[in-house]
Scaffold this active site. Structure first.
Site, short mmCIF file in Angstrom:
data_model
loop_
_atom_site.label_atom_id
_atom_site.label_comp_id
_atom_site.label_asym_id
_atom_site.label_seq_id
_atom_site.Cartn_x
_atom_site.Cartn_y
_atom_site.Cartn_z
N GLY A 1 3.59 -2.02 -3.96
CA GLY A 1 3.42 -3.03 -5.08
C GLY A 1 5.36 -2.97 -5.16
N MET A 2 5.15 -3.07 -6.45
CA MET A 2 6.80 -3.98 -7.41
C MET A 2 7.03 -2.12 -7.72
SD MET A 2 9.00 -6.30 -8.06
CE MET A 2 7.95 -7.48 -8.14
N THR B 1 5.17 -1.21 1.31
CA THR B 1 5.33 0.43 1.97
C THR B 1 4.13 0.99 2.16
OG1 THR B 1 6.53 0.27 -0.46
CG2 THR B 1 5.63 2.44 0.69
#
Length: 324
Positions: free
Chosen positions: A238-239, A186
């Site tokens: 990230g996740m 992102t």
């Protein structure tokens, strides 16, 4: 399955903003000079240099923080070499590119779109939602119809390159994210303009080969992005599932409200994620923040995350501190 490196050479799009000569030659990594805090500043996740240049140029020319973050993230939405954001993004398991984005203004107003198809710049649609509707978030077909009604042109976002990689993935359908060679890098961006106002934006194509309908943290105010114009702002990458569970960007801002520095706040928020999930070594989460004074902080689980700071038109690519 071949993984894509998270550091790409960012593409350039014409936004009517001349880039500054001081940005033309950039060292790989520099430490932030925290003695320089005054004046406009923009920060963004990962080594997206052109995005930082574009936002910095907007601020130097007297543009608002809101315009700066919008224009900055649009660079990556249009960058076909970036398979994690916008046009050319990696598709879901059904071969469809679906985009998520949000934007937040200094007055606390915000707009968001999720699971948006065939529109190259979801951040522009998110801003339309913020400024021209009574809502905060539109999703799926509703978001697409709203975009078309407001003059956006449909476009096939699945490039030949992304389709080829997807068809390779179909042969084994194996999903094992590799730390810092993720497929969900992102771009989150924050900016402080010449008046001291703070704005932020976040945009992504999400996890590559995600389940159909999956939405991560990026379009969720408080998770992928949050700001308070009296305190500061934070963005996450990230996740997404782990960021969502902990409302991480909101937490960082609230910690800054309590008087903690951006660095301390990011560290505490990452440690909250680690405390809540014993499998934290299996994924990456990174947080990036700026306070009202212009101080910047960042922290991540695994080493490897970098971010760009633009002050006075000069980009610096900085390595984040990490828990591991």
């Amino acid at each position: 399955m071949k993984r894509r490196s998270f550091i790409k050479s960012a593409g350039t799009i014409s936004l009517g903003i001349p880039f500054l000569n001081s940005c033309s030659s950039l060292p790989a990594f520099q430490q932030e000079d925290f003695s320089i805090k005054t004046g406009p500043v923009s920060i963004n996740t990962w080594n997206f240099q052109e995005a930082g240049k574009t936002a910095g140029a907007t601020l130097i020319q007297g543009g608002t923080a809101l315009d700066a973050v919008q224009r900055g993230v649009m660079v990556e939405e249009a960058n076909l070499d970036n398979t994690t954001v916008g046009n050319g993004g990696a598709p879901d398991r059904e071969g469809e590119v679906t985009l998520d984005a949000c934007i937040m203004a200094p007055n606390g107003n915000c707009g968001s779109v999720a699971y948006l198809k065939n529109i190259e710049h979801p951040v522009l649609v998110a801003r339309k939602v913020m400024e021209e509707t009574p809502h905060v978030m539109l999703v799926g077909e509703g978001a697409y119809n709203f975009a078309i009604q407001n003059g956006f042109k449909p476009k096939n976002l699945l490039t030949e390159k992304s389709e080829k990689e997807w068809r390779k993935w179909l042969k084994e359908k194996d999903y094992k994210p590799i730390i810092n060679i993720e497929n969900h890098d992102t771009i989150g961006m924050l900016a402080i303009d010449q008046t001291g106002d703070i704005a932020g934006a976040c945009t992504t194509s999400g996890l590559a080969y995600k389940m159909q309908g999956r939405v991560g943290d990026s379009p969720i105010i408080g998770s992928g992005l949050f700001l308070d114009n009296e305190v500061g702002g934070a963005v996450a990458t990230g996740m997404g599932e782990e960021i969502l569970k902990n409302v991480s960007s909101f937490l960082v801002v609230e910690l800054m409200r309590q008087g903690k520095s951006p660095q301390e706040s990011c560290e505490l928020a990452i440690k909250r994620i680690i405390k809540n999930n014993s499998k934290y070594k299996d994924f990456q989460v990174a947080l990036l923040a700026v306070n009202k004074k212009g101080e910047v902080g960042s922290y991540c689980i695994h080493p490897g995350f970098t971010y760009v700071v633009n002050r006075a038109g000069e980009n610096r690519n900085i390595k984040s501190e990490s828990y591991l």
